[in-house]
Design an enzyme around this catalytic site. Sequence first.
Site, PDB file in Angstrom:
ATOM      1  NE  ARG A  39      -0.679  -0.439   4.915  1.00 18.10           N
ATOM      2  CZ  ARG A  39      -1.297  -0.410   6.062  1.00 18.10           C
ATOM      3  NH1 ARG A  39      -2.539   0.032   6.116  1.00 18.10           N
ATOM      4  NH2 ARG A  39      -0.702  -0.819   7.162  1.00 18.10           N
ATOM      5  CB  VAL A  66      -6.519  -4.842   0.076  1.00 17.69           C
ATOM      6  CG1 VAL A  66      -5.310  -5.553  -0.506  1.00 17.69           C
ATOM      7  CG2 VAL A  66      -6.432  -4.761   1.596  1.00 17.69           C
ATOM      8  CB  SER A 145      -4.905 -16.918  11.203  1.00 16.39           C
ATOM      9  OG  SER A 145      -4.625 -17.144  12.559  1.00 16.39           O
ATOM     10  CE1 TYR A 201      -4.972 -11.663  11.693  1.00 14.42           C
ATOM     11  CE2 TYR A 201      -5.186 -13.544  13.167  1.00 14.42           C
ATOM     12  CZ  TYR A 201      -4.564 -12.914  12.103  1.00 14.42           C
ATOM     13  OH  TYR A 201      -3.535 -13.558  11.445  1.00 14.42           O
ATOM     14  CE  LYS A 205      -5.892 -13.478   8.578  1.00 16.11           C
ATOM     15  NZ  LYS A 205      -5.268 -13.216   7.276  1.00 16.11           N
ATOM     16  CB  THR A 234       5.894 -11.184  10.944  1.00 13.95           C
ATOM     17  OG1 THR A 234       4.645 -11.327  11.628  1.00 13.95           O
ATOM     18  CG2 THR A 234       6.152 -12.393  10.063  1.00 13.95           C
TER      19      THR A 234
HETATM   20  N1  LIG Z   1       2.929 -14.080  11.574  1.00 12.73           N
HETATM   21  C1  LIG Z   1       2.179 -15.067  11.993  1.00 12.73           C
HETATM   22  O1  LIG Z   1       2.505 -15.779  12.966  1.00 12.73           O
HETATM   23  C2  LIG Z   1       0.872 -15.339  11.320  1.00 12.73           C
HETATM   24  C3  LIG Z   1       0.066 -16.363  11.854  1.00 12.73           C
HETATM   25  C4  LIG Z   1      -1.136 -16.651  11.219  1.00 12.73           C
HETATM   26  C5  LIG Z   1      -1.503 -15.947  10.087  1.00 12.73           C
HETATM   27  N2  LIG Z   1      -0.708 -14.955   9.607  1.00 12.73           N
HETATM   28  C6  LIG Z   1      -1.160 -14.252   8.397  1.00 12.73           C
HETATM   29  O2  LIG Z   1      -0.081 -14.121   7.485  1.00 12.73           O
HETATM   30  C7  LIG Z   1      -0.282 -12.966   6.674  1.00 12.73           C
HETATM   31  C8  LIG Z   1       0.981 -12.121   6.668  1.00 12.73           C
HETATM   32  O3  LIG Z   1       1.207 -11.680   7.996  1.00 12.73           O
HETATM   33  P1  LIG Z   1       2.660 -11.253   8.533  1.00 12.73           P
HETATM   34  O4  LIG Z   1       2.867 -11.957   9.814  1.00 12.73           O
HETATM   35  O5  LIG Z   1       3.668 -11.361   7.454  1.00 12.73           O
HETATM   36  O6  LIG Z   1       2.374  -9.720   8.887  1.00 12.73           O
HETATM   37  P2  LIG Z   1       3.209  -8.356   8.672  1.00 12.73           P
HETATM   38  O7  LIG Z   1       4.683  -8.630   8.654  1.00 12.73           O
HETATM   39  O8  LIG Z   1       2.661  -7.404   9.676  1.00 12.73           O
HETATM   40  O9  LIG Z   1       2.783  -7.916   7.192  1.00 12.73           O
HETATM   41  C9  LIG Z   1       1.479  -7.515   6.916  1.00 12.73           C
HETATM   42  C10 LIG Z   1       1.460  -6.905   5.538  1.00 12.73           C
HETATM   43  O10 LIG Z   1       0.111  -6.493   5.247  1.00 12.73           O
HETATM   44  C11 LIG Z   1       0.193  -5.199   4.681  1.00 12.73           C
HETATM   45  N3  LIG Z   1      -1.080  -4.470   4.739  1.00 12.73           N
HETATM   46  C12 LIG Z   1      -1.769  -4.051   5.827  1.00 12.73           C
HETATM   47  N4  LIG Z   1      -2.857  -3.360   5.443  1.00 12.73           N
HETATM   48  C13 LIG Z   1      -2.859  -3.348   4.089  1.00 12.73           C
HETATM   49  C14 LIG Z   1      -3.702  -2.780   3.099  1.00 12.73           C
HETATM   50  N5  LIG Z   1      -4.785  -2.078   3.428  1.00 12.73           N
HETATM   51  N6  LIG Z   1      -3.403  -2.972   1.782  1.00 12.73           N
HETATM   52  C15 LIG Z   1      -2.311  -3.678   1.420  1.00 12.73           C
HETATM   53  N7  LIG Z   1      -1.449  -4.214   2.314  1.00 12.73           N
HETATM   54  C16 LIG Z   1      -1.719  -4.051   3.627  1.00 12.73           C
HETATM   55  C17 LIG Z   1       1.300  -4.536   5.469  1.00 12.73           C
HETATM   56  O11 LIG Z   1       1.738  -3.352   4.845  1.00 12.73           O
HETATM   57  P3  LIG Z   1       2.378  -2.124   5.705  1.00 12.73           P
HETATM   58  O12 LIG Z   1       3.837  -2.442   5.864  1.00 12.73           O
HETATM   59  O13 LIG Z   1       2.113  -0.953   4.834  1.00 12.73           O
HETATM   60  O14 LIG Z   1       1.663  -2.059   7.021  1.00 12.73           O
HETATM   61  C18 LIG Z   1       2.338  -5.650   5.415  1.00 12.73           C
HETATM   62  O15 LIG Z   1       2.992  -5.685   4.179  1.00 12.73           O
HETATM   63  C19 LIG Z   1      -1.516 -12.260   7.257  1.00 12.73           C
HETATM   64  O16 LIG Z   1      -2.642 -12.599   6.493  1.00 12.73           O
HETATM   65  C20 LIG Z   1      -1.613 -12.832   8.667  1.00 12.73           C
HETATM   66  O17 LIG Z   1      -2.921 -12.780   9.147  1.00 12.73           O
HETATM   67  C21 LIG Z   1       0.471 -14.633  10.196  1.00 12.73           C
END
Ligand SMILES: NC(=O)c1ccc[n+]([C@@H]2O[C@H](COP(=O)([O-])OP(=O)(O)OC[C@H]3O[C@@H](n4cnc5c(N)ncnc54)[C@H](OP(=O)(O)O)[C@@H]3O)[C@@H](O)[C@H]2O)c1
Length: 276
Positions: A39, A66, A145, A201, A205, A234
């Site tokens: 974004r 998005v 998730s 959240y 999901k 992350t």
């Molecule tokens: N990490 C875990 O343990 C975990 C566990 C279960 C599920 N997940 C899922 O894995 C996926 C990735 O998570 P992550 O851990 O990699 O998180 P992260 O490092 O916080 O990354 C989240 C990403 O989403 C982007 N984002 C937020 N709002 C947005 C918008 N309106 N339009 C476009 N992009 C947007 C953020 O951009 P900005 O940098 O601009 O904020 C960032 O690039 C998510 O769907 C999360 O729910 C993660």
Amino acid sequence: MEGIKNTRYAVVTGANKGIGFEITKQLACEGVTVILTARDEKRGMEAAASLVNSGLPHVVFHRLDVRDPASTVALAEFVLIQFGRLDILLSGKAAKLVEGVSQQTSEKAEECLDTNYYGCKRVTESLIPLLKLSRSGGRIVNVSSLRGEFRRIPNEQIRNELGNIDTLTEEKLDGILQRFIQDFKQNAIEANGWSIMLPAYSISKATINGYTRILAQRYPEMCINCVHPGYVNTDLNWHTGTMTLEEGAKGPVMLALLPNGGPSGCYFDQTEMSDF
Ligand SMILES: NC(=O)c1ccc[n+]([C@@H]2O[C@H](COP(=O)([O-])OP(=O)(O)OC[C@H]3O[C@@H](n4cnc5c(N)ncnc54)[C@H](OP(=O)(O)O)[C@@H]3O)[C@@H](O)[C@H]2O)c1
């Protein structure tokens, strides 16, 4: 020439950091041309440049918020003009998990649903026409998730509504989210049996899981699945995750590269098929 014809094109959302960034890297290593989206223009361009400079020339940046419908339309136009089709859509973004540390406001809850559920839906709807042009059938991977697993929802009626794929519709998913927001505003989350751990959240999901199944039924020629990446280190969890980015990207990348005839309409816990 043959090489260009066989090139696969992927869009990854929220790819400037975290799991989305790592997915982009792994897909690019597999020879996929990846449109890294973010974004924020600066964060996205820097992320794409870092991959290109590390020896992965087939990574291009395009802006995508998005939450902004015009931005999803602009992305679809870009992909159409530049590449003429799309083979893989990997929706990986997430709204920040502020729920754990503070009392969440209803605005924040609505923002979470608008990013994680409606955002994913907006991007998918804009890009489906291009995925239909894929020569390899099209792949959609929604990063979900374990918080969205239906069995974790205390309210039996909501659990059943989400879990019955024969009767589930997008209108029903809208209805569930409207009821959630109503209950949220009336402080009735626990009383009405929504998950009390990260409520917005979790339901965002769970509805993504339901939406994934609806799409898989609608487009049987594609492989459309959702996946829990694991507990990954992350920003989302303030780096408390126990898995590396490389490990967290494995499941989503495996599903993005499924061979024809692979599973569709399924939920995976990392690389293993699991129950919704
Ligand atoms: N990490 C875990 O343990 C975990 C566990 C279960 C599920 N997940 C899922 O894995 C996926 C990735 O998570 P992550 O851990 O990699 O998180 P992260 O490092 O916080 O990354 C989240 C990403 O989403 C982007 N984002 C937020 N709002 C947005 C918008 N309106 N339009 C476009 N992009 C947007 C953020 O951009 P900005 O940098 O601009 O904020 C960032 O690039 C998510 O769907 C999360 O729910 C993660």
